[in-house]
Design a protein around this motif. Structure first.
Motif, PDB file in Angstrom:
ATOM      1  N   PRO A   1       0.939  -1.120  -0.079  1.00  0.00           N
ATOM      2  CA  PRO A   1       0.183   0.056  -0.069  1.00  0.00           C
ATOM      3  C   PRO A   1       0.716   1.267  -0.014  1.00  0.00           C
ATOM      4  O   PRO A   1       2.157   1.284   0.293  1.00  0.00           O
TER       5      PRO A   1
ATOM      6  N   SER B   1     -11.888  -1.873  -9.720  1.00  0.00           N
ATOM      7  CA  SER B   1     -11.220  -1.962  -8.528  1.00  0.00           C
ATOM      8  C   SER B   1     -12.023  -2.415  -7.418  1.00  0.00           C
ATOM      9  O   SER B   1     -13.292  -2.355  -7.153  1.00  0.00           O
TER      10      SER B   1
ATOM     11  N   SER C   1     -12.027  -1.089  -4.433  1.00  0.00           N
ATOM     12  CA  SER C   1     -12.620   0.057  -3.659  1.00  0.00           C
ATOM     13  C   SER C   1     -13.769   0.488  -4.349  1.00  0.00           C
ATOM     14  O   SER C   1     -14.641   1.450  -3.911  1.00  0.00           O
TER      15      SER C   1
ATOM     16  N   ASN D   1      -2.917  -6.252  -4.582  1.00  0.00           N
ATOM     17  CA  ASN D   1      -2.688  -4.786  -3.785  1.00  0.00           C
ATOM     18  C   ASN D   1      -4.043  -4.771  -2.661  1.00  0.00           C
ATOM     19  O   ASN D   1      -3.898  -5.414  -1.771  1.00  0.00           O
ATOM     20  N   SER D   2      -5.173  -4.020  -3.218  1.00  0.00           N
ATOM     21  CA  SER D   2      -6.185  -3.726  -2.386  1.00  0.00           C
ATOM     22  C   SER D   2      -6.764  -5.030  -1.802  1.00  0.00           C
ATOM     23  O   SER D   2      -7.204  -5.245  -0.513  1.00  0.00           O
TER      24      SER D   2
ATOM     25  N   TRP E   1      -4.354  -6.176   1.136  1.00  0.00           N
ATOM     26  CA  TRP E   1      -4.408  -5.222   2.299  1.00  0.00           C
ATOM     27  C   TRP E   1      -5.602  -4.898   2.827  1.00  0.00           C
ATOM     28  O   TRP E   1      -5.494  -4.339   3.929  1.00  0.00           O
ATOM     29  N   THR E   2      -6.710  -4.857   2.235  1.00  0.00           N
ATOM     30  CA  THR E   2      -7.928  -4.786   3.016  1.00  0.00           C
ATOM     31  C   THR E   2      -8.523  -5.653   3.717  1.00  0.00           C
ATOM     32  O   THR E   2      -9.503  -5.533   4.370  1.00  0.00           O
TER      33      THR E   2
END
Length: 210
Positions: free
Chosen positions: A8, A132, A134, A182-183, A186-187
């Motif tokens: 991140p 994405s 997010s 990635n997200s 890490w989320t």
């Protein structure tokens, strides 16, 4: 298939490096360290938190000369680096002379770049491939155009953007050489278990992890 993890851009380095070390122990071969706001000192402090035996699996997106000091795996060139053509040329000459096997990568956001780019790279990221995690951006390409580009380009293309375990079969079908998490990692409330689920999917698909 290549399995990579991207850090991140912000976060607690002590917690992050503990997680990353565990991912290395589980078999992660390539970790992209992207901290655009880090000073050289902060980058050094982050790298010092990672056991030296894993330094040769780290690719840094800034402060590239640290790749020599820490015997890192590679360097990733951002748009800012590519704009500074003369400085980039000098730095690459020095780094490649001292470490001929170092990997050099970059990122593309347009299919046209796969045909127009004159520089050589060990691999390139292409994004956004999927919507994405997010919800901030949508996939930028259709499957047909991606398959055609992968067949024609000389670059090895790694999928980035909206990637999670559910996308692995699509990534394989389209023809990417790998993907970067990635997200989605890490989320997750437990990034390590998330990574283990990805490894389990590799086994299910009978794919070697690179």
């Amino acid at each position: 298939m290549k399995l990579m993890v991207l850090s991140p851009s912000t976060g607690d380095p002590s917690i992050e490096t503990m997680i990353v070390t565990k991912l290395f122990e589980l078999g992660l071969e390539t970790f992209h360290l992207r901290k655009p706001r880090y000073s050289t000192r902060e980058m050094v402090e982050y790298l010092n938190k990672i056991p030296p035996r894993f330094h040769d699996r780290v690719v840094i997106h800034s402060h590239h000369t640290l790749a020599l000091k820490y015997n890192l795996k590679g360097i990733h060139l951002t748009r800012t680096h590519l704009k500074q053509k003369f400085r980039l040329w000098i730095n690459l000459k020095i780094i490649r002379f001292k470490k001929p096997k170092i990997t050099v990568s970059t990122s593309f956001r347009k299919l046209a770049s796969l045909y127009e780019e004159q520089n050589t790279y060990d691999y390139v990221f292409l994004s956004p491939i999927f919507d994405s995690i997010s919800g901030k951006f949508q996939a930028g390409f259709n499957e047909h155009s991606l398959k055609a580009a992968i067949q024609k380009t000389p670059f090895q293309i790694v999928a980035r953007g909206g990637v999670d375990v559910s996308k692995m079969e699509s990534i394989q079908e389209i023809g990417f050489v790998g993907f970067i998490l990635n997200s989605s990692l890490w989320t997750d409330k437990d990034p390590v278990q998330n990574f283990i689920r990805v490894l389990d999917k590799f086994k299910q698909l009978e794919l070697p992890v690179q």
